[in-house]
Design an enzyme around this catalytic site. Structure first.
Site: not given
Ligand SMILES: NC(=O)c1ccc[n+]([C@@H]2O[C@H](COP(=O)([O-])OP(=O)(O)OC[C@H]3O[C@@H](n4cnc5c(N)ncnc54)[C@H](OP(=O)(O)O)[C@@H]3O)[C@@H](O)[C@H]2O)c1
Length: 246
Positions: A154
């Site tokens: 990751y």
């Molecule tokens: N949450 C944290 O603690 C955290 C910390 C640091 C960085 N981040 C980063 O922040 C970003 C958002 O994370 P989150 O926590 O909001 O994640 P999340 O709740 O799991 O949501 C992920 C989103 O990405 C979409 N997605 C996944 N695979 C995809 C694909 N192949 N094409 C298009 N859309 C896709 C999903 O849509 P579907 O359901 O339609 O697939 C969903 O809308 C990510 O890049 C993550 O690495 C998160």
């Protein structure tokens, strides 16, 4: 403040989590927003309904960001619907926590396909299709700044995102486009909380100066600023949004 009035923003992975909150905040700031999703059709539709109920303008568009064919079509469809794209938010991401010794080829490839190739695919389209003076915000992670077991592939994928950001900023600056990445700390979404015992969440929360994990809104506010013209002189930077975690 409607400082994004007349702007069109494409947010990848905006059906849930941080992306959905970013879309709502961009719409509240006046932008027309494209809610990209890969599988969560209903959730994406609910985000659009919420934005429209608050007087905003939004549409859903399905595309797997890991597919160059899908992403090419996503840009074409978005431009044909709204006439242009000014702001690109590369939020879509997946995280699979495994020790390196236990990581399967499939788990490694999935994270590279969505997190790295997904960003690469959209940047390649944006190079010629994003409007002059546009803004791009890519998503990295603050886990890149600390060494946590099980985060190997990751953080490798997110390190690549930070490097793509720096190089691309130099490649499109001549068109007035600024490109940055942000590094959220642990944030209250499914990606972070799923399968984690409360004790682990509390331990990670204690790493922040505020003794809590982030909420999607903490991240969305910073994205809105970076997407605005006020942030134009910030480019090729990675910005930690993590409550002093790292
Ligand atoms: N949450 C944290 O603690 C955290 C910390 C640091 C960085 N981040 C980063 O922040 C970003 C958002 O994370 P989150 O926590 O909001 O994640 P999340 O709740 O799991 O949501 C992920 C989103 O990405 C979409 N997605 C996944 N695979 C995809 C694909 N192949 N094409 C298009 N859309 C896709 C999903 O849509 P579907 O359901 O339609 O697939 C969903 O809308 C990510 O890049 C993550 O690495 C998160």
């Amino acid at each position: 403040m409607k400082n994004l009035r007349n702007k069109v923003a494409l947010i990848t992975g905006a059906s849930r989590g941080i992306g959905a909150e970013v879309a709502v905040h961009l719409a509240n700031a006046g932008a027309k927003v494209i809610i990209n999703y890969s599988g969560s059709y209903e959730a994406a539709g609910e985000v659009v309904q919420h934005i429209k109920a608050n007087g905003g303008d939004a549409i859903t568009m399905q595309a797997d960001v890991g597919s160059s064919k899908d992403v090419k079509k996503l840009f074409e469809d978005a431009i044909s619907y709204y006439g242009k794209i000014d702001v690109l938010i590369n939020n879509a991401g997946v995280m699979i926590n495994t020790l390196i010794k236990d990581t399967t080829d499939e788990d490694f490839t999935k994270q590279m396909d969505v997190n790295v190739k997904g960003v690469f695919n959209t940047l390649r389209e944006a190079a010629t299709k994003l409007s002059e003076n546009g803004s791009i915000i890519n998503f990295s992670t603050s886990v890149n700044r600390i060494m946590l077991p099980t985060y190997g592939p990751y953080v490798a994928s997110k390190a690549a995102v930070e490097q793509l950001t720096r190089v691309f900023a130099k490649e499109v600056g001549s068109r007035g486009i600024n490109v940055n990445s942000i590094s959220p700390g642990p944030t209250n979404t499914e990606l972070f909380t799923k399968g984690k015992p409360e004790a682990v969440i509390n331990r990670l929360a204690s790493l922040s100066a505020f003794n809590r994990i982030g909420e999607p809104e903490d991240i969305a506010r910073i994205v809105v600023f970076l997407a605005s013209d006020e942030a134009k002189w910030i480019s090729a930077q990675n910005i930690g949004v993590n409550g002093a975690m790292a």
